[in-house]
Design a protein around this motif. Structure first.
Motif, mmCIF file in Angstrom:
data_model
loop_
_atom_site.group_PDB
_atom_site.id
_atom_site.type_symbol
_atom_site.label_atom_id
_atom_site.label_comp_id
_atom_site.label_asym_id
_atom_site.label_seq_id
_atom_site.Cartn_x
_atom_site.Cartn_y
_atom_site.Cartn_z
ATOM 1 N N GLN A 37 0.820 -1.209 0.000
ATOM 2 C CA GLN A 37 0.000 0.000 0.000
ATOM 3 C C GLN A 37 0.852 1.257 0.000
ATOM 4 O O GLN A 37 0.520 2.250 -0.656
ATOM 5 C CB GLN A 37 -0.952 -0.006 1.207
ATOM 6 N N ASN A 66 -5.710 1.115 -7.863
ATOM 7 C CA ASN A 66 -6.288 0.411 -6.721
ATOM 8 C C ASN A 66 -7.336 -0.584 -7.186
ATOM 9 O O ASN A 66 -7.440 -1.695 -6.639
ATOM 10 C CB ASN A 66 -6.898 1.411 -5.737
ATOM 11 N N ASP A 71 -6.887 -4.453 -6.589
ATOM 12 C CA ASP A 71 -8.006 -5.106 -5.902
ATOM 13 C C ASP A 71 -8.577 -6.218 -6.779
ATOM 14 O O ASP A 71 -8.987 -7.269 -6.272
ATOM 15 C CB ASP A 71 -9.089 -4.075 -5.579
ATOM 16 N N TRP A 127 -6.940 -9.654 -6.145
ATOM 17 C CA TRP A 127 -7.489 -10.473 -5.054
ATOM 18 C C TRP A 127 -8.853 -11.040 -5.431
ATOM 19 O O TRP A 127 -9.176 -12.176 -5.093
ATOM 20 C CB TRP A 127 -7.585 -9.632 -3.780
ATOM 21 N N ARG A 128 -9.631 -10.249 -6.147
ATOM 22 C CA ARG A 128 -10.979 -10.714 -6.465
ATOM 23 C C ARG A 128 -10.959 -11.759 -7.581
ATOM 24 O O ARG A 128 -11.770 -12.685 -7.577
ATOM 25 C CB ARG A 128 -11.863 -9.510 -6.803
ATOM 26 N N ASN A 152 -15.636 -5.135 -9.123
ATOM 27 C CA ASN A 152 -14.373 -4.426 -9.258
ATOM 28 C C ASN A 152 -14.321 -3.626 -10.555
ATOM 29 O O ASN A 152 -13.852 -2.478 -10.579
ATOM 30 C CB ASN A 152 -13.225 -5.430 -9.208
ATOM 31 N N PRO A 163 -16.217 -4.773 -3.616
ATOM 32 C CA PRO A 163 -15.393 -3.728 -4.238
ATOM 33 C C PRO A 163 -15.986 -2.335 -4.136
ATOM 34 O O PRO A 163 -15.252 -1.343 -4.164
ATOM 35 C CB PRO A 163 -15.304 -4.176 -5.707
ATOM 36 N N PHE A 174 -14.469 -1.243 -0.818
ATOM 37 C CA PHE A 174 -13.024 -1.334 -0.607
ATOM 38 C C PHE A 174 -12.237 -0.395 -1.512
ATOM 39 O O PHE A 174 -11.316 0.304 -1.046
ATOM 40 C CB PHE A 174 -12.562 -2.775 -0.843
ATOM 41 N N ILE A 175 -12.550 -0.316 -2.797
ATOM 42 C CA ILE A 175 -11.751 0.492 -3.717
ATOM 43 C C ILE A 175 -11.827 1.985 -3.380
ATOM 44 O O ILE A 175 -10.786 2.648 -3.263
ATOM 45 C CB ILE A 175 -12.151 0.220 -5.176
#
Length: 420
Positions: free
Chosen positions: A124, A141, A145, A148-149, A284, A341, A344-345
């Motif tokens: 990060q 980002n 992300d 991971w998704r 995402n 997402p 989170f994003i």
């Protein structure tokens, strides 16, 4: 090109992304294998195996922060990936000596979780160095992300396929290979991940240093109250999410045996969790490409979708017979995955915008420690809940909890956005 994929035009970004993809897919394959092996060996007590990783994350996050702040981000990331490969292989080596060993499985789970606390904050803090254009921050980002998704889609699907080709224990071997590939990718572009003008924070050692690092993170969160509140909400929500996705569904597959076209057992688990991954990827692509007019309230709609999806998985398991049960649980899983997402994003982009340099790692590490505490609590409570009301009821009530969190956050921030 979809905006979320535009950063891949930069060869350094593409290299880091490919390394992350290799390791994160391996990690999700590892999670499926660990939960399945533990459920086969110790049944409902598998929740305790899952809980150990969050205990490790909590301890490392609380006590290791002052030491990690003194490491260069590239060295922290490369070293943690090589060490993760060694930890992933421990149960495989033990398998050929003692057979399936729950203690070695626990040691591996805890080791990987602790090393994740080294790698993720370093990544990060390196992102703003890798991409200096602040307007591109949301896209990168979204891209990372998406890694991971995508892993949540590909890892479980791989498990469904590999289950016919390999013993489950060798899913961990594939995980170790992914970690090595990730370390090599980061090593190849290490010069792009370090700000030459940055000075490593000296910090203090021991308990006092750990306490100072935690206070620094807390002060930074208090300085930016809205961002701090979003980080804390996300940290809490990871607790019920982890039990609903990683434990309840596996135990529900044992209990209800959803099957279709010859898919059953571990293959069914892979398809349901993989459907959550499909939703993750779709969410995402939207959240990483679109700038929301009311970002704060829209973020909480993600938890509305997540909670509703988990509750629907439970209702599908209860209310439908085979062969309709498995596709219905997969459809509900897609809805659950779609929401994450959206929160989170924008949260990560906001964090990297309002905080600078080493501040990002300190804040993110505190968020990870609080998240680990929430996940530890919910995973410890899960096992007696499974014995008391069963995994399906647990899934349903956790879904309602996340749904209520999303609705309350949406209404609160919608009022604020309408009355600035």
């Amino acid at each position: 090109m979809i905006p979320v994929f535009r950063p891949l035009k930069d060869p350094a970004v593409a290299t880091v992304w490919s390394g992350l993809a290799a390791s994160t897919i391996g990690e999700d394959l590892f999670r499926v294998a660990v939960v399945w092996i533990a459920a086969e060996q110790i049944g409902n007590a598998a929740g305790y195996v899952n809980a150990t990783q969050y205990a490790a994350m909590l301890v490392v996050g609380l006590l290791g922060a002052s030491a990690f702040d003194r490491w260069r981000p590239d060295r922290a990331m490369i070293g943690s990936k090589y060490a993760s490969a060694v930890m992933a292989l421990l149960p495989v080596i033990g398998f050929y000596i003692w057979g399936v060993s729950i203690p070695l499985l626990v040691a591996s789970v805890m080791g990987l979780a602790g090393l994740r606390m080294v790698f993720t904050p370093a990544l990060q803090s390196a992102v703003p160095v890798l991409v200096t254009d602040r307007s591109a921050m949301q896209a990168i980002n979204g891209l990372f992300d998406a890694t991971w998704r995508l892993a949540r889609l590909i890892g479980p699907m791989m498990a469904a396929i590999l289950n016919t080709l390999l013993p489950v224990i060798h899913f961990l071997t594939i995980t170790a290979v992914g970690f090595v590939l990730s370390a090599l990718a980061i090593w190849a572009v290490r010069d792009r991940l370090v700000d030459p003008a940055a000075r490593l924070r000296p910090g203090r050692g021991g308990w006092r240093g750990a306490w100072d690092a935690l206070l620094d993170g807390a002060r930074l969160m208090l300085r930016e109250r809205t961002t701090g509140a979003l980080l804390l909400v996300n940290a809490f929500a990871n607790g019920p999410w982890s039990v609903a996705l990683q434990l309840c569904i596996a135990l529900m597959v044992f209990e209800h045996d959803p099957h279709l076209f010859g898919f059953h057992g571990l293959a069914s688990l892979g398809l349901i969790v993989g459907s959550c991954g499909v939703g993750d990827v779709l969410g995402n692509l939207i959240a990483g490409s679109v700038r929301f007019r009311r970002p704060l309230s829209t973020m909480f709609l993600g938890y509305v979708a997540m909670g509703a999806g988990f509750a629907l998985i439970a209702l599908a398991a209860w209310g439908l017979d085979n062969p309709y049960k498995l596709p219905a649980m997969m459809a509900a899983g897609l809805i659950a995955g779609l929401g994450a997402p959206f929160f989170f994003i924008p949260m990560i982009t906001r964090m990297q915008t309002v905080f600078k340099g080493a501040e990002i790692a300190r804040v993110f590490r505190l968020r990870l420690a609080i998240m680990a505490g929430s996940m530890l609590f919910f995973n410890l409570v899960a096992t007696p809940l499974f014995d008391l009301i069963g995994p399906t009821h647990t899934e349903f009530y956790l879904g309602l909890l996340l749904l209520a969190l999303g609705l309350s956050g949406y209404l609160y921030y919608r009022r604020q956005e309408n009355n600035p």
